[in-house]
Design a protein around this motif. Structure first.
Motif, short mmCIF file in Angstrom:
data_model
loop_
_atom_site.label_atom_id
_atom_site.label_comp_id
_atom_site.label_asym_id
_atom_site.label_seq_id
_atom_site.Cartn_x
_atom_site.Cartn_y
_atom_site.Cartn_z
N ARG A 306 2.88 47.24 -53.64
CA ARG A 306 2.21 48.42 -54.22
C ARG A 306 0.78 48.08 -54.64
O ARG A 306 -0.15 48.86 -54.36
N LEU A 307 0.60 46.93 -55.27
CA LEU A 307 -0.73 46.54 -55.72
C LEU A 307 -1.66 46.28 -54.53
O LEU A 307 -2.85 46.61 -54.57
N LEU A 308 -1.10 45.69 -53.47
CA LEU A 308 -1.91 45.38 -52.29
C LEU A 308 -2.34 46.65 -51.57
O LEU A 308 -3.49 46.76 -51.11
N THR A 309 -1.44 47.63 -51.46
CA THR A 309 -1.75 48.85 -50.72
C THR A 309 -2.61 49.81 -51.52
O THR A 309 -3.16 50.76 -50.96
N GLN A 310 -2.72 49.58 -52.82
CA GLN A 310 -3.59 50.44 -53.64
C GLN A 310 -5.06 50.12 -53.46
O GLN A 310 -5.91 50.92 -53.76
#
Length: 311
Positions: A306-310
């Protein structure tokens, strides 16, 4: 698995045998097990833990037919293990290796035993002792079950309604605002305690309404612990919801056929439920995870994804 075969057919993969899907789940669970370990680390590192357990049927492959799926969670991680016992030793193994200071659970004696064992060790190592926060949803449920036979229960249900309204208002707010709203709950708890102490002697021991009163009074400290700590939820509903898919699903798949199947279920349920906690699409996550791991990249949790795709 027939439904998944049909789904695969609609996506272009024709005539995929259902038994092949079952067989591939075991090596797939082994392949993603490093993520399972990372999620467990995330749970063990948390200061506040939610815990619950539910029966898991072992259809064959074990002398014990009733196993249990144990769940331990935080707002960003859900870790599940399947065991052939409901002994508190399962929870104590988690707590002994954790940074947990507050365990949110129902009043099942196994959690009390686990906290006692963990705290005995912590006293020698001078680590913070674990405190048990109890579930207000259970308390409210006992009063609801007593109503309408006992109209007196309306007093507690009305107070709990006001408390849950304030709790809903506090969701997503910064800690100071959460504590301000929770401070408004305290008078309602104190009023319920005062009334319960007055009413308790008037009912026989096995009376259903008296059981609701006794449950509330005996667990009052654990039920109100959340009032002074913004990280602590007022009930254990979040953890119970994480086990809901398992509870509903076993009505169709009934159970597992081997101990290996139980381990596989725990691993895959862990990853899927953690995806849901992080508002991550499991299909997208698994696709990227497998592709990256096959390229030699390090495994990552749904939270990391989630953090990477944000960005």
């Amino acid at each position: 698995m027939q439904r998944y075969s049909a789904m695969a057919s609609r996506s272009g993969l024709i005539d995929l045998p259902a038994h092949s899907l079952i067989a591939v789940t075991h090596p797939f669970a082994n392949f993603v097990s490093p993520v399972y370990a990372l999620i467990k680390q995330g749970v063990l590192a948390s200061r506040v833990l939610n815990a619950d357990e539910t029966p898991h049927r072992m259809l064959e492959g074990s002398e014990k037919k009733t196993w249990y799926l144990w769940g331990f969670s935080t707002p960003e991680h859900c870790f599940l293990e399947c065991h052939d016992t409901r002994s508190g030793d399962i929870a104590s193994d988690i707590l002994l290796n954790s940074s947990c200071e507050i365990l949110v659970s129902d009043v099942y004696a196994g959690y009390g035993k686990a906290i006692k064992i963990a705290n005995q060790v912590r006293r020698t190592s001078r680590k913070p002792l674990i405190i048990n926060a109890n579930c207000n949803s259970h308390s409210r449920r006992y009063f609801f079950q007593s109503w309408p036979m006992y109209k007196e229960a309306e007093f507690y249900l009305d107070h709990y309604h006001e408390i849950y309204e304030l709790n809903s208002e506090a969701k997503g707010k910064p800690p100071p605002e959460v504590l301000r709203l929770r401070a408004q709950m305290r008078p309602r708890f104190e009023e319920m305690k005062k009334r319960a102490l007055e009413e308790l002697p008037a009912y026989p021991d096995k009376n259903q309404y008296k059981k609701a009163l006794a449950y509330f009074l005996q667990n009052y400290d654990g039920l109100t612990l959340f009032l002074t700590d913004p990280e602590v939820p007022m009930d254990n509903n979040s953890q119970e919801q994480l086990l809901r898919n398992h509870v509903v699903g076993r009505k169709t798949w009934y159970g597992t056929h081997s101990e290996r199947g139980a381990v596989t279920s725990a691993i895959l349920f862990t990853l899927v439920e953690t995806c849901k906690l992080n508002h991550v699409n499991p299909r997208e996550y698994f696709k990227c995870l497998v592709q990256d791991m096959l390229k030699g990249k390090k495994p990552y949790t749904p939270k990391d994804f989630r953090l990477l795709t944000q960005h």
